[in-house]
Scaffold this motif. Structure first.
Motif, PDB file in Angstrom:
ATOM      1  N   PRO A  78       0.804  -1.226   0.000  1.00  0.00           N
ATOM      2  CA  PRO A  78       0.000   0.000   0.000  1.00  0.00           C
ATOM      3  C   PRO A  78       0.835   1.274   0.000  1.00  0.00           C
ATOM      4  CG  PRO A  78      -0.073  -1.065   2.154  1.00  0.00           C
ATOM      5  CD  PRO A  78       0.617  -2.016   1.226  1.00  0.00           C
ATOM      6  N   VAL A  79       2.085   1.193   0.481  1.00  0.00           N
ATOM      7  CA  VAL A  79       3.009   2.326   0.444  1.00  0.00           C
ATOM      8  C   VAL A  79       4.369   1.815  -0.006  1.00  0.00           C
ATOM      9  CG1 VAL A  79       1.806   3.608   2.271  1.00  0.00           C
ATOM     10  CG2 VAL A  79       3.670   2.052   2.874  1.00  0.00           C
ATOM     11  N   LYS A  80       5.201   2.725  -0.490  1.00  0.00           N
ATOM     12  CA  LYS A  80       6.503   2.327  -1.020  1.00  0.00           C
ATOM     13  C   LYS A  80       7.417   1.786   0.065  1.00  0.00           C
ATOM     14  CE  LYS A  80      10.423   4.214  -3.628  1.00  0.00           C
ATOM     15  NZ  LYS A  80      10.960   5.425  -4.307  1.00  0.00           N
ATOM     16  N   GLY A  81       7.482   2.456   1.205  1.00  0.00           N
ATOM     17  CA  GLY A  81       8.351   2.035   2.287  1.00  0.00           C
ATOM     18  C   GLY A  81       9.809   2.359   2.046  1.00  0.00           C
ATOM     19  N   VAL A  82      10.599   2.209   3.086  1.00  0.00           N
ATOM     20  CA  VAL A  82      12.040   2.487   3.036  1.00  0.00           C
ATOM     21  C   VAL A  82      12.804   1.192   3.298  1.00  0.00           C
ATOM     22  CG1 VAL A  82      13.947   3.766   4.086  1.00  0.00           C
ATOM     23  CG2 VAL A  82      11.703   4.852   3.838  1.00  0.00           C
ATOM     24  N   LEU A  83      13.708   0.821   2.392  1.00  0.00           N
ATOM     25  CA  LEU A  83      14.525  -0.369   2.574  1.00  0.00           C
ATOM     26  C   LEU A  83      15.530  -0.110   3.701  1.00  0.00           C
ATOM     27  CD1 LEU A  83      15.183  -3.213   1.374  1.00  0.00           C
ATOM     28  CD2 LEU A  83      16.955  -2.071   0.030  1.00  0.00           C
ATOM     29  N   ILE A  84      15.566  -0.975   4.717  1.00  0.00           N
ATOM     30  CA  ILE A  84      16.419  -0.738   5.887  1.00  0.00           C
ATOM     31  C   ILE A  84      17.475  -1.821   6.072  1.00  0.00           C
ATOM     32  CG2 ILE A  84      14.739   0.707   7.097  1.00  0.00           C
ATOM     33  CD1 ILE A  84      13.916  -1.706   8.753  1.00  0.00           C
ATOM     34  N   ASN A  85      17.671  -2.655   5.060  1.00  0.00           N
ATOM     35  CA  ASN A  85      18.775  -3.626   5.099  1.00  0.00           C
ATOM     36  C   ASN A  85      19.380  -3.745   3.703  1.00  0.00           C
ATOM     37  OD1 ASN A  85      16.679  -5.199   3.825  1.00  0.00           O
ATOM     38  ND2 ASN A  85      17.874  -7.017   4.318  1.00  0.00           N
ATOM     39  N   ASP A  86      20.500  -4.421   3.615  1.00  0.00           N
ATOM     40  CA  ASP A  86      21.112  -4.739   2.327  1.00  0.00           C
ATOM     41  C   ASP A  86      20.637  -6.136   1.938  1.00  0.00           C
ATOM     42  OD1 ASP A  86      22.725  -5.603   0.245  1.00  0.00           O
ATOM     43  OD2 ASP A  86      24.543  -4.692   1.045  1.00  0.00           O
ATOM     44  N   PRO A  87      19.863  -6.285   0.865  1.00  0.00           N
ATOM     45  CA  PRO A  87      19.307  -7.601   0.518  1.00  0.00           C
ATOM     46  C   PRO A  87      20.344  -8.692   0.319  1.00  0.00           C
ATOM     47  CG  PRO A  87      18.227  -5.871  -0.749  1.00  0.00           C
ATOM     48  CD  PRO A  87      19.395  -5.224  -0.054  1.00  0.00           C
ATOM     49  N   THR A  88      21.576  -8.295   0.002  1.00  0.00           N
ATOM     50  CA  THR A  88      22.614  -9.294  -0.275  1.00  0.00           C
ATOM     51  C   THR A  88      23.358  -9.739   0.980  1.00  0.00           C
ATOM     52  OG1 THR A  88      24.364  -7.659  -0.660  1.00  0.00           O
ATOM     53  CG2 THR A  88      22.943  -8.216  -2.522  1.00  0.00           C
ATOM     54  N   GLN A  89      23.177  -9.032   2.098  1.00  0.00           N
ATOM     55  CA  GLN A  89      23.901  -9.364   3.325  1.00  0.00           C
ATOM     56  C   GLN A  89      23.130 -10.416   4.104  1.00  0.00           C
ATOM     57  OE1 GLN A  89      27.107  -8.080   4.107  1.00  0.00           O
ATOM     58  NE2 GLN A  89      26.802  -7.569   1.960  1.00  0.00           N
ATOM     59  N   ILE A  90      23.496 -11.666   3.898  1.00  0.00           N
ATOM     60  CA  ILE A  90      22.828 -12.804   4.529  1.00  0.00           C
ATOM     61  C   ILE A  90      23.896 -13.627   5.235  1.00  0.00           C
ATOM     62  CG2 ILE A  90      21.416 -14.864   4.149  1.00  0.00           C
ATOM     63  CD1 ILE A  90      20.521 -13.491   1.486  1.00  0.00           C
ATOM     64  N   TYR A  91      23.703 -13.867   6.524  1.00  0.00           N
ATOM     65  CA  TYR A  91      24.673 -14.614   7.313  1.00  0.00           C
ATOM     66  C   TYR A  91      23.986 -15.806   7.972  1.00  0.00           C
ATOM     67  CZ  TYR A  91      27.214 -10.208   6.896  1.00  0.00           C
ATOM     68  OH  TYR A  91      27.827  -9.085   6.405  1.00  0.00           O
ATOM     69  N   SER A  92      24.714 -16.896   8.112  1.00  0.00           N
ATOM     70  CA  SER A  92      24.192 -18.039   8.847  1.00  0.00           C
ATOM     71  C   SER A  92      24.776 -18.041  10.255  1.00  0.00           C
ATOM     72  CB  SER A  92      24.548 -19.347   8.131  1.00  0.00           C
ATOM     73  OG  SER A  92      25.960 -19.513   8.085  1.00  0.00           O
ATOM     74  N   TYR A  93      24.118 -18.734  11.176  1.00  0.00           N
ATOM     75  CA  TYR A  93      24.625 -18.861  12.533  1.00  0.00           C
ATOM     76  C   TYR A  93      24.193 -20.202  13.117  1.00  0.00           C
ATOM     77  CZ  TYR A  93      19.869 -17.615  13.990  1.00  0.00           C
ATOM     78  OH  TYR A  93      18.502 -17.592  14.165  1.00  0.00           O
ATOM     79  N   GLY A  94      24.905 -20.649  14.112  1.00  0.00           N
ATOM     80  CA  GLY A  94      24.554 -21.878  14.802  1.00  0.00           C
ATOM     81  C   GLY A  94      25.582 -22.968  14.612  1.00  0.00           C
ATOM     82  N   PRO A  95      25.607 -23.941  15.537  1.00  0.00           N
ATOM     83  CA  PRO A  95      26.642 -24.980  15.511  1.00  0.00           C
ATOM     84  C   PRO A  95      26.448 -26.041  14.442  1.00  0.00           C
ATOM     85  CG  PRO A  95      25.085 -25.401  17.277  1.00  0.00           C
ATOM     86  CD  PRO A  95      24.716 -24.063  16.703  1.00  0.00           C
ATOM     87  N   ASP A  96      25.240 -26.168  13.892  1.00  0.00           N
ATOM     88  CA  ASP A  96      24.959 -27.256  12.955  1.00  0.00           C
ATOM     89  C   ASP A  96      24.691 -26.753  11.549  1.00  0.00           C
ATOM     90  OD1 ASP A  96      25.085 -29.263  15.016  1.00  0.00           O
ATOM     91  OD2 ASP A  96      23.163 -28.508  15.718  1.00  0.00           O
ATOM     92  N   ILE A  97      25.200 -25.558  11.230  1.00  0.00           N
ATOM     93  CA  ILE A  97      24.956 -24.917   9.941  1.00  0.00           C
ATOM     94  C   ILE A  97      26.212 -24.964   9.072  1.00  0.00           C
ATOM     95  CG2 ILE A  97      24.675 -22.640   8.875  1.00  0.00           C
ATOM     96  CD1 ILE A  97      22.029 -23.636   9.670  1.00  0.00           C
ATOM     97  N   THR A  98      26.015 -25.252   7.787  1.00  0.00           N
ATOM     98  CA  THR A  98      27.067 -25.098   6.777  1.00  0.00           C
ATOM     99  C   THR A  98      26.545 -24.142   5.708  1.00  0.00           C
ATOM    100  OG1 THR A  98      27.839 -27.358   7.153  1.00  0.00           O
ATOM    101  CG2 THR A  98      28.552 -26.263   5.126  1.00  0.00           C
ATOM    102  N   GLU A  99      27.334 -23.130   5.366  1.00  0.00           N
ATOM    103  CA  GLU A  99      26.897 -22.106   4.414  1.00  0.00           C
ATOM    104  C   GLU A  99      27.834 -22.058   3.212  1.00  0.00           C
ATOM    105  OE1 GLU A  99      27.610 -17.435   4.081  1.00  0.00           O
ATOM    106  OE2 GLU A  99      26.626 -18.008   5.927  1.00  0.00           O
ATOM    107  N   THR A 100      27.263 -21.996   2.006  1.00  0.00           N
ATOM    108  CA  THR A 100      28.039 -21.783   0.791  1.00  0.00           C
ATOM    109  C   THR A 100      27.280 -20.820  -0.119  1.00  0.00           C
ATOM    110  OG1 THR A 100      27.033 -23.723  -0.270  1.00  0.00           O
ATOM    111  CG2 THR A 100      29.160 -24.036   0.820  1.00  0.00           C
ATOM    112  N   GLN A 101      28.008 -20.131  -0.975  1.00  0.00           N
ATOM    113  CA  GLN A 101      27.362 -19.299  -1.987  1.00  0.00           C
ATOM    114  C   GLN A 101      27.273 -20.093  -3.281  1.00  0.00           C
ATOM    115  OE1 GLN A 101      27.974 -14.943  -2.222  1.00  0.00           O
ATOM    116  NE2 GLN A 101      28.769 -15.353  -4.260  1.00  0.00           N
ATOM    117  N   ILE A 102      26.101 -20.055  -3.908  1.00  0.00           N
ATOM    118  CA  ILE A 102      25.884 -20.832  -5.123  1.00  0.00           C
ATOM    119  C   ILE A 102      25.420 -19.912  -6.252  1.00  0.00           C
ATOM    120  CG2 ILE A 102      25.303 -22.911  -3.839  1.00  0.00           C
ATOM    121  CD1 ILE A 102      22.329 -22.334  -4.601  1.00  0.00           C
TER     122      ILE A 102
END
Length: 395
Positions: free
Chosen positions: A225-249
């Motif tokens: 209903p309104v444009k809004g203001v983007l308040i994060n960088d869409p490309t900044q994605i981080y994983s966390y936790g002891p059982d996580i494996t992260e790769t970029q594809i």
């Protein structure tokens, strides 16, 4: 106790005016469980060097030269919590810090989390707070309420330093166990200055990832209903936790052409033990409607399932008590890019740098791809019932 330690601790308490008003400084010192000089930090993941610095009492500091890592915690400085902590105890840490060389284009250090938590897997924390030290020595804080009994030597206070290329100086650190009955409204918190506006960028080529994300955002806004203001960088994605494996594809079938593949290797004790996050830099005001849209695809759901499970996603306070601002749950079908959403209304003001987007992924063993995360502040007065959701109003 050395006189300089007492003087420096008193200075830290004076900087926390609410604490100073709550009790006499002598009483506060009775709660102190750690007072350590600036050469006492344990550093890993980055070079750390003890240096002389007349700018702090005791004259010793630890300088950490950090490089941006795949995760903000890839470089840390830490110190052990020296005593047992009981469930319900309120722990307050005050530490001196300054930035020697800030990240490119910034005036302050980027510390997304300084936390109190387990010093071994699953490394869960019960207190976390970001800070942004400038070039002058200052006092910064982390506090939280212990969620369980913790024996002596099982907890660390750790500062994440790998969010950017930066050189950070760390001085003395003080830790207080305030017991279970302290007024939490009297606990000091860090005041993070709003980030300076970025210099205008050159126009992006039509085929660049930046242009592609802008087009996706424009399409999303046609459903709002309104444009809004983007308040994060869409490309900044981080994983966390002891059982996580992260790769970029590579992901040629979505805008931007790439995604983060996040593998949850096994179910955690809690869904929030593992997940993905995206930092938010802007302030959020009471009454603002916050909306998050995330592009996801399940590549390997849990055995026997046809979709990946996301028990909770949304925008929260970045540290304890992790108050939810916008929240929802969702599923992601196997092999199909899908938008999932969360929305809500802020019930109080949140300073810049104190909130973040998070997605819980610890509920089951699965593989989820994340294309982009968009968090928009739509301002006050927007009807959340008219926003896209996971239950019949898709993007």
């Amino acid at each position: 106790m050395n006189k300089w330690i007492v003087a420096l601790c008193a200075g830290a308490l004076m900087a926390a005016s609410a604490v100073a008003a709550e009790t006499k400084s002598g009483d506060m010192l009775d709660h102190m469980i750690l007072s350590a000089s600036g050469d006492s930090w344990t550093v890993w993941g980055a070079p750390g060097a003890v240096r002389d610095d007349a700018g702090v009492k005791g004259g010793k500091i630890t300088r950490v030269t950090a490089k941006k890592g795949a995760n903000p915690w890839d470089a840390q400085a830490s110190t052990v919590v020296p005593q047992a902590v009981q469930k319900g105890d309120i722990i307050l840490v005050a530490y001196y810090a300054r930035v020697e060389t800030p990240p490119a284009g910034a005036a302050t250090a980027n510390i997304p989390s300084a936390s109190i938590g387990l010093n071994k897997a699953p490394y869960t924390s019960f207190a976390s707070e970001p800070s942004a030290p400038n070039g002058t020595w200052g006092v910064y804080y982390t506090s939280g309420v212990a969620e369980a009994d913790h024996p002596k030597g099982s907890l660390n206070f750790g500062i994440q330093l790998a969010a950017a290329d930066q050189v950070v100086d760390l001085g003395p650190v003080f830790m207080f166990n305030l017991g279970p009955n302290w007024d939490l409204t009297k606990i000091p918190h860090n005041k993070l200055a709003a980030a300076a506006p970025a210099a205008p960028a050159a126009p992006a080529a039509a085929s660049s990832p930046e242009a592609a994300y802008a087009a996706d955002l424009a399409k999303l806004r046609t459903k709002l209903p309104v444009k809004g203001v983007l308040i994060n960088d869409p490309t900044q994605i981080y994983s966390y936790g002891p059982d996580i494996t992260e790769t970029q594809i590579a992901a040629a079938d979505i805008t931007g052409g790439k995604a983060k593949r996040i593998v949850t290797n096994k179910a955690g004790a809690h869904p929030y033990d593992d997940g993905a996050s995206s930092p938010i830099s802007a302030a959020i005001k009471k009454g603002d409607v916050v909306f998050a849209a995330v592009l996801v695809r399940a590549t390997e759901p849990a055995p026997g399932a046809q979709a990946a499970l996301i028990p909770e996603l949304g925008v929260h306070l970045a540290g304890a008590p992790y108050t939810a601002i916008a929240t929802s749950s969702a599923t992601a079908p196997k092999g199909q890019w899908t938008w999932v959403y969360a929305s809500g209304v802020a019930t109080t003001d949140y300073a810049s740098g104190t909130t973040g987007f998070a997605m819980q992924l610890g509920g089951s063993a699965q593989t989820l791809d994340i294309g982009a995360v968009y968090v928009l502040n739509l301002g006050p007065g927007v009807d959340t019932n008219k926003l896209p959701n996971n239950f019949g109003k898709p993007f």
